[in-house]
Design a protein around this motif. Structure first.
Motif, PDB file in Angstrom:
ATOM      1  N   THR A   1       0.815  -1.229   0.000  1.00  0.00           N
ATOM      2  CA  THR A   1       0.000   0.000   0.000  1.00  0.00           C
ATOM      3  C   THR A   1       0.847   1.276   0.000  1.00  0.00           C
ATOM      4  O   THR A   1       0.411   2.336   0.450  1.00  0.00           O
TER       5      THR A   1
ATOM      6  N   ARG B   1       2.864   4.575  -1.513  1.00  0.00           N
ATOM      7  CA  ARG B   1       2.475   5.658  -2.440  1.00  0.00           C
ATOM      8  C   ARG B   1       3.730   6.357  -2.950  1.00  0.00           C
ATOM      9  O   ARG B   1       4.630   6.672  -2.157  1.00  0.00           O
TER      10      ARG B   1
ATOM     11  N   ARG C   1      -0.017  -3.372  -4.118  1.00  0.00           N
ATOM     12  CA  ARG C   1      -1.156  -2.420  -4.116  1.00  0.00           C
ATOM     13  C   ARG C   1      -0.650  -0.977  -4.017  1.00  0.00           C
ATOM     14  O   ARG C   1      -1.051  -0.202  -3.147  1.00  0.00           O
TER      15      ARG C   1
ATOM     16  N   ARG D   1       0.256   2.949  -5.245  1.00  0.00           N
ATOM     17  CA  ARG D   1      -0.334   4.070  -5.981  1.00  0.00           C
ATOM     18  C   ARG D   1       0.791   4.971  -6.455  1.00  0.00           C
ATOM     19  O   ARG D   1       1.645   5.365  -5.653  1.00  0.00           O
TER      20      ARG D   1
ATOM     21  N   SER E   1       1.416   8.583  -8.291  1.00  0.00           N
ATOM     22  CA  SER E   1       0.768   9.816  -8.759  1.00  0.00           C
ATOM     23  C   SER E   1       1.840  10.750  -9.305  1.00  0.00           C
ATOM     24  O   SER E   1       3.032  10.549  -9.076  1.00  0.00           O
TER      25      SER E   1
END
Ligand code: NAP
Length: 315
Positions: A218, A220, A243, A245, A247
């Motif tokens: 998880t 980022r 999982r 992310r 950006s």
């Protein structure tokens, strides 16, 4: 007024008409204007200023004294010390700042420090907290950590109680970066100090595939800089299995309202840390505006610790 001016890829210090404030704008007498990589790209013709900014006067951040105010301004008055991210035009004697983007300069801060604060700290804050939702005690990696945004990001991560690893390729800068609150390491060694919950990715393609392998479940990643390349091959299976992310963002392309939201958050969450001297603006060098060419050259050489800031020329 005089301003750093891009003329056929060259930098000159030329006369321009004084700016006239729109209803919501301040005219600021600039005492410090940080240099960013975007200015070097604009000079080379790759990164035009957004609509509403002077096309030939670079500069995306400034600090200075308010000398005139638009009729709908309410928060600042003539004589106030302000700092702001702007779309362009900061490297000048006078610059326009929309009042919604302006922040008060803490009284202890020098003009060069204030002129090097807005872009670096706004970018780092937005990436770490707004995009990546960094929270207490998480593990953070900042790549390209010795530069303006990196040194800001390390300090903000440390201030929030995160365990921060700073990836710094110049060995002679590592001790100084470590004093900001991080374990400072060579880029390859830094990857071995994971796993990381949040990564402030300031290098880009040269770094991202190694970073993926060092992510926690998880995790980022905010991609903010691509000085080390914009195209990379990445392992999508790692993205899925952990999982993750990923950006990305730029500040300059945002609307006036979106920029005001960032400025408001930085004023609320970061300026108090600056006032309390819990974070600081690292200055590699200052140059007078009429020697902007030398300043850009120094910026382009790399190996900096923090910011290079233009100041008014000596009389
Ligand atoms: N998206 C946005 O809104 C936004 C806003 C501001 C800045 N940026 C971008 O974010 C990046 C950082 O900005 P900055 O102002 O902090 O720039 P900076 O002061 O020049 O710092 C960049 C840092 O990255 C390091 N670096 C560059 N290429 C590298 C590589 N291949 N491997 C390892 N380290 C590398 C540099 O090391 P050396 O000194 O050794 O070269 C330097 O320490 C820039 O690419 C800039 O364009 C984006």
């Amino acid at each position: 007024m005089r301003a750093v001016t891009i003329v056929d890829g060259d930098l000159r210090y030329l006369e321009h008409p004084d700016p006239v404030p729109g209803d919501t704008e301040l005219v600021v007498a600039v005492h410090g204007a940080g240099i960013n990589n975007a200015d070097l790209m604009q000079r080379q013709g790759f990164y035009p200023a957004p609509a509403g900014s002077p096309p030939d006067i670079p500069g995306m951040e400034l600090a200075g004294e308010v000398v005139a105010t638009g009729r709908d301004t309410t928060r600042f008055s003539i004589g106030d010390r302000v700092m702001a991210v702007v779309g362009g035009g900061a490297q000048a004697e006078l610059a326009l700042v929309d009042e919604s983007a302006a922040m008060a300069v803490p009284s202890h801060l020098s003009w060069p420090e204030a002129g090097g604060f807005p872009e670096a700290f706004s970018t780092a804050y937005d990436a770490l907290f707004t995009q990546c939702g960094l929270s207490l005690g998480e593990r953070v990696l900042v790549t390209g950590a010795a530069g303006g945004v990196g040194s800001a990001g390390v300090q903000l991560a440390a201030a929030t109680g995160a365990r921060c690893v700073a990836s710094v390729r110049h060995a002679q800068l590592r001790d100084a970066v470590a004093t900001l609150g991080a374990v400072s390491a060579d880029p390859d060694e830094a990857l071995g100090l994971g796993p990381f919950d949040v990564v402030l990715e300031l290098v880009g393609a040269a770094s991202i595939s190694g970073v993926l392998g060092a992510m926690a479940v998880t995790g980022r990643i905010a991609v903010i800089g691509v000085g080390g390349g914009a195209r990379a091959e990445i392992d999508l299976l790692a993205v899925m299995q952990r999982r993750l992310r990923i950006s990305g963002s730029t500040l300059r392309a945002r609307t006036r309202v979106e920029k005001a939201v960032v400025a408001g958050a930085v004023e609320h969450h970061v300026v108090p840390l600056l006032e309390a001297r819990r974070v600081r603006v690292l200055l590699e060098a200052t140059f007078p505006m009429d020697r902007a060419g030398e300043a850009y050259e120094r910026f382009g050489q790399g190996g900096k610790l923090g910011k290079i800031v233009l100041v008014p020329p000596r009389p």
